[in-house]
Write a protein that holds these residues in place. Sequence first.
Motif, mmCIF file in Angstrom:
data_model
loop_
_atom_site.group_PDB
_atom_site.id
_atom_site.type_symbol
_atom_site.label_atom_id
_atom_site.label_comp_id
_atom_site.label_asym_id
_atom_site.label_seq_id
_atom_site.Cartn_x
_atom_site.Cartn_y
_atom_site.Cartn_z
ATOM 1 N N ALA A 1 -35.385 9.803 -31.225
ATOM 2 C CA ALA A 1 -36.498 9.076 -31.823
ATOM 3 C C ALA A 1 -37.753 9.210 -30.978
ATOM 4 C CB ALA A 1 -36.132 7.603 -31.991
ATOM 5 N N ASN A 2 -38.884 9.312 -31.644
ATOM 6 C CA ASN A 2 -40.182 9.282 -30.972
ATOM 7 C C ASN A 2 -40.472 7.832 -30.608
ATOM 8 O OD1 ASN A 2 -42.919 9.211 -30.271
ATOM 9 N ND2 ASN A 2 -43.420 10.888 -31.653
ATOM 10 N N LYS A 3 -40.367 7.504 -29.335
ATOM 11 C CA LYS A 3 -40.467 6.110 -28.918
ATOM 12 C C LYS A 3 -41.834 5.513 -29.188
ATOM 13 C CE LYS A 3 -36.844 6.469 -25.429
ATOM 14 N NZ LYS A 3 -36.438 6.228 -24.040
ATOM 15 N N GLN A 4 -42.836 6.356 -29.350
ATOM 16 C CA GLN A 4 -44.176 5.839 -29.612
ATOM 17 C C GLN A 4 -44.285 5.276 -31.021
ATOM 18 O OE1 GLN A 4 -47.256 8.740 -29.089
ATOM 19 N NE2 GLN A 4 -48.919 7.266 -29.384
ATOM 20 N N PHE A 5 -43.477 5.787 -31.943
ATOM 21 C CA PHE A 5 -43.622 5.393 -33.330
ATOM 22 C C PHE A 5 -42.377 4.715 -33.907
ATOM 23 C CE2 PHE A 5 -46.394 9.118 -32.740
ATOM 24 C CZ PHE A 5 -47.607 8.529 -33.044
ATOM 25 N N LYS A 6 -41.313 4.602 -33.166
ATOM 26 C CA LYS A 6 -40.098 4.029 -33.739
ATOM 27 C C LYS A 6 -40.292 2.541 -34.002
ATOM 28 C CE LYS A 6 -37.423 2.774 -29.588
ATOM 29 N NZ LYS A 6 -36.139 2.927 -28.929
ATOM 30 N N THR A 7 -39.658 2.065 -35.076
ATOM 31 C CA THR A 7 -39.796 0.672 -35.482
ATOM 32 C C THR A 7 -38.497 -0.106 -35.344
ATOM 33 O OG1 THR A 7 -39.334 1.284 -37.777
ATOM 34 C CG2 THR A 7 -41.649 1.227 -37.094
ATOM 35 N N VAL A 8 -37.403 0.557 -34.986
ATOM 36 C CA VAL A 8 -36.127 -0.126 -34.806
ATOM 37 C C VAL A 8 -35.548 0.259 -33.447
ATOM 38 C CG1 VAL A 8 -35.657 -0.191 -37.278
ATOM 39 C CG2 VAL A 8 -34.818 1.720 -35.944
ATOM 40 N N ASN B 1 -51.192 -5.691 -28.281
ATOM 41 C CA ASN B 1 -51.814 -4.589 -29.014
ATOM 42 C C ASN B 1 -51.044 -3.274 -28.899
ATOM 43 O OD1 ASN B 1 -53.907 -6.240 -29.905
ATOM 44 N ND2 ASN B 1 -55.160 -5.803 -28.113
ATOM 45 N N GLY B 2 -49.768 -3.359 -28.568
ATOM 46 C CA GLY B 2 -48.930 -2.164 -28.512
ATOM 47 C C GLY B 2 -48.211 -1.948 -29.831
ATOM 48 N N ARG B 3 -47.545 -0.804 -29.950
ATOM 49 C CA ARG B 3 -46.800 -0.483 -31.173
ATOM 50 C C ARG B 3 -45.441 -1.173 -31.222
ATOM 51 N NH1 ARG B 3 -48.554 3.888 -34.180
ATOM 52 N NH2 ARG B 3 -50.284 5.082 -33.309
ATOM 53 N N GLU B 4 -44.902 -1.510 -30.067
ATOM 54 C CA GLU B 4 -43.549 -2.055 -30.010
ATOM 55 C C GLU B 4 -43.525 -3.491 -30.498
ATOM 56 O OE1 GLU B 4 -39.798 -2.285 -26.855
ATOM 57 O OE2 GLU B 4 -41.741 -1.470 -26.245
ATOM 58 N N LEU B 5 -42.566 -3.801 -31.367
ATOM 59 C CA LEU B 5 -42.368 -5.150 -31.862
ATOM 60 C C LEU B 5 -41.404 -5.894 -30.938
ATOM 61 C CD1 LEU B 5 -41.965 -4.337 -35.664
ATOM 62 C CD2 LEU B 5 -44.045 -4.990 -34.448
ATOM 63 N N VAL B 6 -41.486 -7.228 -30.933
ATOM 64 C CA VAL B 6 -40.657 -8.016 -30.023
ATOM 65 C C VAL B 6 -39.920 -9.095 -30.806
ATOM 66 C CG1 VAL B 6 -42.237 -7.605 -28.101
ATOM 67 C CG2 VAL B 6 -42.503 -9.669 -29.480
ATOM 68 N N ILE C 1 -37.081 -15.475 -33.958
ATOM 69 C CA ILE C 1 -37.940 -14.651 -34.806
ATOM 70 C C ILE C 1 -37.813 -13.202 -34.360
ATOM 71 C CG2 ILE C 1 -40.242 -14.363 -35.768
ATOM 72 C CD1 ILE C 1 -40.914 -17.156 -34.817
ATOM 73 N N ARG C 2 -37.501 -12.365 -35.298
ATOM 74 C CA ARG C 2 -37.267 -10.954 -35.016
ATOM 75 C C ARG C 2 -38.423 -10.110 -35.530
ATOM 76 N NH1 ARG C 2 -34.634 -6.512 -37.317
ATOM 77 N NH2 ARG C 2 -33.436 -5.269 -35.841
ATOM 78 N N SER C 3 -38.834 -9.137 -34.716
ATOM 79 C CA SER C 3 -39.837 -8.132 -35.088
ATOM 80 C C SER C 3 -41.193 -8.749 -35.398
ATOM 81 C CB SER C 3 -39.361 -7.299 -36.289
ATOM 82 O OG SER C 3 -38.176 -6.612 -35.988
ATOM 83 N N VAL C 4 -41.864 -9.232 -34.362
ATOM 84 C CA VAL C 4 -43.225 -9.734 -34.511
ATOM 85 C C VAL C 4 -44.157 -8.891 -33.659
ATOM 86 C CG1 VAL C 4 -42.659 -12.103 -35.123
ATOM 87 C CG2 VAL C 4 -42.797 -11.476 -32.722
ATOM 88 N N ILE D 1 -44.617 -9.687 -39.602
ATOM 89 C CA ILE D 1 -44.924 -8.586 -40.504
ATOM 90 C C ILE D 1 -43.901 -8.600 -41.636
ATOM 91 C CG2 ILE D 1 -45.994 -7.194 -38.703
ATOM 92 C CD1 ILE D 1 -43.409 -5.589 -38.521
ATOM 93 N N THR D 2 -43.963 -7.596 -42.485
ATOM 94 C CA THR D 2 -43.095 -7.567 -43.666
ATOM 95 C C THR D 2 -41.612 -7.620 -43.299
ATOM 96 O OG1 THR D 2 -44.758 -6.234 -44.805
ATOM 97 C CG2 THR D 2 -42.569 -6.311 -45.787
ATOM 98 N N ARG D 3 -41.230 -6.923 -42.242
ATOM 99 C CA ARG D 3 -39.810 -6.845 -41.891
ATOM 100 C C ARG D 3 -39.371 -7.916 -40.904
ATOM 101 N NH1 ARG D 3 -39.174 -3.642 -37.044
ATOM 102 N NH2 ARG D 3 -37.016 -3.322 -37.655
#
Length: 604
Positions: free
Chosen positions: A239-246, A288-293, A360-363, A376-378
């Motif tokens: 996976a491209n770690k810069q763009f992965k969402t999971v 302001n990063g791409r990674e969700l927490v 809360i997952r994925s914020v 977000i949506t997910r």
Amino acid sequence: MERSVTPDAISAILANPSPDSGSDLPELIVQVVDLKQAGNRYMFTANDGKMKLKAILQSSLSSEVISGSIQNLGLVRILDYTLNDIPMKNEKYLIVTKCDAVSSPLEAEYKTGVKTEENGIVLRPKQEFVAKSAAQIVHEQNGNIVPPARLAMTRRIHPLVSLNPYQGIWTIKVRVTSKGNMRFYKNARGEGCVFNVELADQDGTEIQATMFNQAARKFYDKFELGKVYYISKGTLRVANKQFKTVQNDYEMTLNENSEVEEAINEAAFVPETKFNFVAIDELGSYVNGRELVDVIGVVQNVSSTMSIRRKSNNEMIPKRDITIADETKKTVVVSLWSDLATNVGQELLDMADKSPVVAIRSVKVGDFQGLSLSAITRSTVLVNPDMPEAKKLRSWYDCEGKETSLTSVGSGLSSSAKGVLWSMYSDRVSLLHITSNPNLGEDKPVFFSIKANISFIKPEQAMWYRACKTCNKKVTEAIGSGYWCEGCQKNDTDCSLRYIVAMRVSDTSGEAWLSVFNEQAEKIIGCSADELDRLRSQDGDSSAYQMKLKEATWVPYLFRVSVTPQEYNNEKRQRITVRAAAPVDFAAESRYFLEEMAKMNICV
């Protein structure tokens, strides 16, 4: 009318391997045996009771199988064909280019002498013609349709955690937890489309699957949010770690030959929700990063619902803010949107006096009011979840937390220049610490805070790029006039300039080059890139331009930087990028040094 298999049909085909398209063929009726899918075509064995021959249906006939016209153990009349030799295997393949269905599935595989009547050998159909789904046809074995529940039991299902790029054939059973929109793109290789889905198995392991062009068009309507599917014949890559969402080391790609089958009439499963919690006082490095927490906290306050106008389409959407706290004695505001605001948000408002625990997952972590979180949506919100972390947090809050003075993680900071100071005193290091460790950031970017003086800005460098005024992405000169934006897919008559500057900084331990982008460069240089370009292009005298750069040097700044390795001309080097910059607050700096001295037991 009952139909019979043509006696010696296979012998007639072998005797005439390439019939003329205009010639009249004798009636060739064979039984379809072992029908199965192979890519976008279907294979079967042609049977006349005496002989068998491997056969392939032309791709244009696949619709006949999908609709149920051609079925396993059914009869077909071959109207046109080609017989191909495979020298390496010493085999012949019958390529069926035209045929029609004669009969629905028979009781069993046809063999000479099963039943004799006056007009020859005849097999009666098992039942009236019934259309079947492609899934039933493909998995039909020996004329018996396996019930979906039994069929699921016979599959070997691989858990997502076991998959890797070097694995052979596998089948997974997953639920679609998120479905993206179809996106269209245009680049040097042409135009195309792409979309992705996020999948989760019963254990809660997730993976992102991406489809391009033909596969995207084939599976976009197939995948539905919340449904369970069997998937096979996909490929995996790192996976491209810069763009992965999971949270998965790999990502999946499905092509037009991949198989996606909905699990119908089976016991559904809900994926186990897995969390990787980040403490509230450690959220700084994610701003302001791409990674969700994922976060967990005790609810301190729940606002009423408000309506916010979305910029993209002016649609009004509901929003609700909740404030949560954890054992770090810090609080943070979480914004819930749409259904989360009206459903879960209302539930939390009704029980706010009981201070429920929420996971809360994925914020997304933003810098509004210093630091804030946004769903977000997910995103997933669990109220009073049955997990060890929630029980531990509840015990702390009941025994100690509710009597403790709690402070906001972004307290005292605005969303403007001071909004970056929250992280300037964490992970403070010297420049030597960074430059003497060339392997920093190999797995993922690492973040540090530094205090340094800007010692040199090279005036001859390319300090900016032409950017789209709408999306800020790089533009190119269009044919004729204007500028073409790849992101917006449109021409514009004008563009703006945005900084991308290399600056040398120094501290007491050494020096390093930093990459500085537009927002931070504007603070440091004191003007926009367009204004600096005008100074640079003044006829006959560039002293104003040189003076502007000189005024920005030897000024102390606090920097929040990310460190990653990169290769340039086959040489490995560090890339140090400024994520935030702020002038030194000498009062805060003094407090920081006093705290550091106290940790070292130095009396002052």
